[in-house]
Design a protein around this motif. Sequence first.
Motif, PDB file in Angstrom:
ATOM      1  N   GLY A  80       0.830  -1.209   0.000  1.00  0.00           N
ATOM      2  CA  GLY A  80       0.000   0.000   0.000  1.00  0.00           C
ATOM      3  C   GLY A  80       0.864   1.258   0.000  1.00  0.00           C
ATOM      4  O   GLY A  80       0.611   2.193  -0.753  1.00  0.00           O
ATOM      5  N   GLY A  81       1.899   1.251   0.837  1.00  0.00           N
ATOM      6  CA  GLY A  81       2.796   2.411   0.946  1.00  0.00           C
ATOM      7  C   GLY A  81       3.541   2.681  -0.353  1.00  0.00           C
ATOM      8  O   GLY A  81       3.831   3.825  -0.691  1.00  0.00           O
ATOM      9  N   LEU A  82       3.861   1.630  -1.091  1.00  0.00           N
ATOM     10  CA  LEU A  82       4.550   1.816  -2.376  1.00  0.00           C
ATOM     11  C   LEU A  82       3.590   2.361  -3.435  1.00  0.00           C
ATOM     12  O   LEU A  82       4.017   2.838  -4.473  1.00  0.00           O
ATOM     13  CB  LEU A  82       5.109   0.478  -2.871  1.00  0.00           C
ATOM     14  N   GLY A  83       2.279   2.231  -3.154  1.00  0.00           N
ATOM     15  CA  GLY A  83       1.288   2.722  -4.114  1.00  0.00           C
ATOM     16  C   GLY A  83       0.847   1.677  -5.122  1.00  0.00           C
ATOM     17  O   GLY A  83       0.402   2.020  -6.221  1.00  0.00           O
ATOM     18  N   VAL A  84       0.968   0.385  -4.781  1.00  0.00           N
ATOM     19  CA  VAL A  84       0.518  -0.671  -5.703  1.00  0.00           C
ATOM     20  C   VAL A  84      -0.995  -0.528  -5.902  1.00  0.00           C
ATOM     21  O   VAL A  84      -1.752  -0.560  -4.939  1.00  0.00           O
ATOM     22  CB  VAL A  84       0.848  -2.071  -5.141  1.00  0.00           C
ATOM     23  N   PRO A  85      -1.447  -0.366  -7.148  1.00  0.00           N
ATOM     24  CA  PRO A  85      -2.882  -0.159  -7.380  1.00  0.00           C
ATOM     25  C   PRO A  85      -3.657  -1.480  -7.404  1.00  0.00           C
ATOM     26  O   PRO A  85      -3.078  -2.542  -7.649  1.00  0.00           O
ATOM     27  CB  PRO A  85      -2.912   0.489  -8.768  1.00  0.00           C
ATOM     28  N   GLY A  86      -4.966  -1.406  -7.159  1.00  0.00           N
ATOM     29  CA  GLY A  86      -5.851  -2.562  -7.312  1.00  0.00           C
ATOM     30  C   GLY A  86      -5.535  -3.717  -6.387  1.00  0.00           C
ATOM     31  O   GLY A  86      -5.642  -4.874  -6.769  1.00  0.00           O
ATOM     32  N   LEU A  87      -5.132  -3.428  -5.137  1.00  0.00           N
ATOM     33  CA  LEU A  87      -4.728  -4.479  -4.198  1.00  0.00           C
ATOM     34  C   LEU A  87      -5.923  -5.263  -3.666  1.00  0.00           C
ATOM     35  O   LEU A  87      -6.967  -4.685  -3.373  1.00  0.00           O
ATOM     36  CB  LEU A  87      -4.060  -3.843  -2.981  1.00  0.00           C
ATOM     37  N   ARG A  88      -5.735  -6.575  -3.514  1.00  0.00           N
ATOM     38  CA  ARG A  88      -6.770  -7.435  -2.961  1.00  0.00           C
ATOM     39  C   ARG A  88      -6.072  -8.451  -2.056  1.00  0.00           C
ATOM     40  O   ARG A  88      -5.016  -8.978  -2.422  1.00  0.00           O
ATOM     41  CB  ARG A  88      -7.430  -8.176  -4.119  1.00  0.00           C
ATOM     42  N   LEU A  89      -6.639  -8.711  -0.896  1.00  0.00           N
ATOM     43  CA  LEU A  89      -6.065  -9.709   0.018  1.00  0.00           C
ATOM     44  C   LEU A  89      -7.064 -10.837   0.213  1.00  0.00           C
ATOM     45  O   LEU A  89      -8.228 -10.598   0.552  1.00  0.00           O
ATOM     46  CB  LEU A  89      -5.751  -9.049   1.373  1.00  0.00           C
ATOM     47  N   ARG A  90      -6.630 -12.080  -0.048  1.00  0.00           N
ATOM     48  CA  ARG A  90      -7.470 -13.248   0.199  1.00  0.00           C
ATOM     49  C   ARG A  90      -6.885 -14.022   1.371  1.00  0.00           C
ATOM     50  O   ARG A  90      -5.662 -14.098   1.519  1.00  0.00           O
ATOM     51  CB  ARG A  90      -7.523 -14.149  -1.041  1.00  0.00           C
ATOM     52  N   LEU A  91      -7.783 -14.597   2.171  1.00  0.00           N
ATOM     53  CA  LEU A  91      -7.347 -15.203   3.430  1.00  0.00           C
ATOM     54  C   LEU A  91      -8.113 -16.496   3.661  1.00  0.00           C
ATOM     55  O   LEU A  91      -9.313 -16.581   3.363  1.00  0.00           O
ATOM     56  CB  LEU A  91      -7.681 -14.198   4.536  1.00  0.00           C
ATOM     57  N   SER A  92      -7.406 -17.505   4.186  1.00  0.00           N
ATOM     58  CA  SER A  92      -8.100 -18.726   4.565  1.00  0.00           C
ATOM     59  C   SER A  92      -7.305 -19.456   5.639  1.00  0.00           C
ATOM     60  O   SER A  92      -6.246 -18.977   6.075  1.00  0.00           O
ATOM     61  CB  SER A  92      -8.295 -19.628   3.334  1.00  0.00           C
ATOM     62  N   SER A  93      -7.803 -20.618   6.055  1.00  0.00           N
ATOM     63  CA  SER A  93      -7.047 -21.459   6.981  1.00  0.00           C
ATOM     64  C   SER A  93      -7.083 -22.886   6.475  1.00  0.00           C
ATOM     65  O   SER A  93      -8.129 -23.367   6.023  1.00  0.00           O
ATOM     66  CB  SER A  93      -7.624 -21.390   8.390  1.00  0.00           C
ATOM     67  N   LEU A  94      -5.927 -23.544   6.539  1.00  0.00           N
ATOM     68  CA  LEU A  94      -5.827 -24.935   6.060  1.00  0.00           C
ATOM     69  C   LEU A  94      -5.812 -25.943   7.205  1.00  0.00           C
ATOM     70  O   LEU A  94      -5.561 -27.120   6.988  1.00  0.00           O
ATOM     71  CB  LEU A  94      -4.557 -25.109   5.220  1.00  0.00           C
ATOM     72  N   GLY A  95      -6.045 -25.465   8.437  1.00  0.00           N
ATOM     73  CA  GLY A  95      -6.075 -26.386   9.567  1.00  0.00           C
ATOM     74  C   GLY A  95      -4.711 -26.996   9.852  1.00  0.00           C
ATOM     75  O   GLY A  95      -3.687 -26.495   9.400  1.00  0.00           O
ATOM     76  N   THR A  96      -4.708 -28.071  10.614  1.00  0.00           N
ATOM     77  CA  THR A  96      -3.465 -28.759  10.971  1.00  0.00           C
ATOM     78  C   THR A  96      -3.485 -30.138  10.316  1.00  0.00           C
ATOM     79  O   THR A  96      -4.540 -30.592   9.886  1.00  0.00           O
ATOM     80  CB  THR A  96      -3.363 -28.887  12.500  1.00  0.00           C
ATOM     81  N   PRO A  97      -2.320 -30.818  10.242  1.00  0.00           N
ATOM     82  CA  PRO A  97      -2.305 -32.102   9.541  1.00  0.00           C
ATOM     83  C   PRO A  97      -3.406 -33.052  10.017  1.00  0.00           C
ATOM     84  O   PRO A  97      -4.021 -33.746   9.208  1.00  0.00           O
ATOM     85  CB  PRO A  97      -0.919 -32.655   9.847  1.00  0.00           C
ATOM     86  N   SER A  98      -3.717 -33.044  11.322  1.00  0.00           N
ATOM     87  CA  SER A  98      -4.731 -33.999  11.803  1.00  0.00           C
ATOM     88  C   SER A  98      -6.122 -33.638  11.277  1.00  0.00           C
ATOM     89  O   SER A  98      -6.834 -34.491  10.755  1.00  0.00           O
ATOM     90  CB  SER A  98      -4.722 -34.073  13.331  1.00  0.00           C
ATOM     91  N   SER A  99      -6.497 -32.348  11.362  1.00  0.00           N
ATOM     92  CA  SER A  99      -7.834 -31.985  10.869  1.00  0.00           C
ATOM     93  C   SER A  99      -7.875 -32.075   9.343  1.00  0.00           C
ATOM     94  O   SER A  99      -8.907 -32.362   8.745  1.00  0.00           O
ATOM     95  CB  SER A  99      -8.249 -30.593  11.353  1.00  0.00           C
ATOM     96  N   ARG A 100      -6.727 -31.855   8.704  1.00  0.00           N
ATOM     97  CA  ARG A 100      -6.704 -31.892   7.250  1.00  0.00           C
ATOM     98  C   ARG A 100      -6.829 -33.315   6.714  1.00  0.00           C
ATOM     99  O   ARG A 100      -7.332 -33.531   5.614  1.00  0.00           O
ATOM    100  CB  ARG A 100      -5.445 -31.232   6.707  1.00  0.00           C
TER     101      ARG A 100
END
Length: 410
Positions: free
Chosen positions: A154-174
């Motif tokens: 953002g500080g560099l001025g990168v245009p059109g930024l989008r952030l995607r987020l998720s969780s992959l759990g731990t090896p046991s739940s996965r």
Amino acid sequence: MSSRFQAPRGTFDILPGEAGARARVYEAAASAFERASYGRIETPIFEDTELFSRGVGESTDVVQKEMFTFIDQGDRSLTLRPEATAAVCRAYIEHGMHRLPQPVKLWSWAPFWRHERPQAGRFRQFHQLNAEAIGTDSPLADAELILLLGDLLGGLGVPGLRLRLSSLGTPSSRAAYREELTAYLRAHEAELAPEVRERLAENPLRAFDSKDPDTRAAMAEAPLMVDRLDADDAEHFAEVRRLLDRSGIDYELDGTLVRGLDYYTRTVFEFESDRLGAQAALGGGGRYDGLVEQLGGPSTPACGWAAGIERILLALDEEADEPGVDVFVAASEDQRERAFALVRELRRAGLRAELDLAERSLKGQMKQADRLGARAAIVLDEQQPAQLRDMTSGEQRELDLARAVEELGP
Ligand code: AMP
């Protein structure tokens, strides 16, 4: 004259006009990391091949298809590093960094190599900025890392930024989820692209990354890991999200985000820019709580990211640098040595000073000063006292050389 040689496929030269924009990204990153107490680490450009096959994962594209591997004179299999995290974890273990106060926070800026099909924004030699916080499982670390990259872009001025987020759990739940997903994929096998079908047993999550339209349609209804988190993983993820919510950063929950490397656990994220076309990913990362142990170290939770410098520069689309010269010293033939000494003195005083190294005539030198965009010129000619010329207005006056630095100061 045509040269027989070209830079190897997928590589590029960084020419002087492009160096400035790159340096600005570097300076912004170095300053952000310094303020957040991340130490700079540099690791060798090649490592034992096994470090990557074990660390990155045998079933990944990087290990199966993209590594530049060679056998050295001692019959060892070595690989030009395709990514940073495995090597940084190797260094953490090798130098006993688990005995330091935790977490150990590290960053790097370095070239990487992957044998991919080159296209806009995708190269065989590219550069990444990397950050890792090793030795904590706190969601604070996940959030700090995500915000560091978000604020930097953002500080560099990168245009059109989008952030995607998720969780992959731990090896046991996965493990349970993998079974559920595999069963779903088997039930939809006829709709899946051949390369997804082939890797169905080995790496079912990669089906989410397919660009094939039928596969994508089939995956629209697929079960998502983020809906199958166990209580601890769900609470960890909720805390990461609360911290991001409080920070004010925009993000999108996206359960189809799986990332290409096998070592991720819990949080995963990716920043994109809508200005980048097909190769939209600017950078991403996540938590890799099992990696240090898998590489022979103590059980050590950790989190990190990598961002592609060339992608950031493409998104910023900056103008080429203009070379800058404060003063050009032009001299007649018998005054060259004096000009040479004067330029050295001016440079030592902090000015961008230049002289002619090609033995042009005085007139040719003035043209050269003009081409370089010099603000001023000093003319040394035995016929007359030294002259100072304002290159914009063309005004010229006598100059006391002892006062040159003062006269030319910013
Ligand atoms: P990865 O390690 O695959 O998660 O990549 C992290 C970031 O590095 C990506 O988001 C890209 O910005 C950049 N990157 C990865 N591979 C390449 C490549 N072949 N050429 C240019 N940039 C790349």
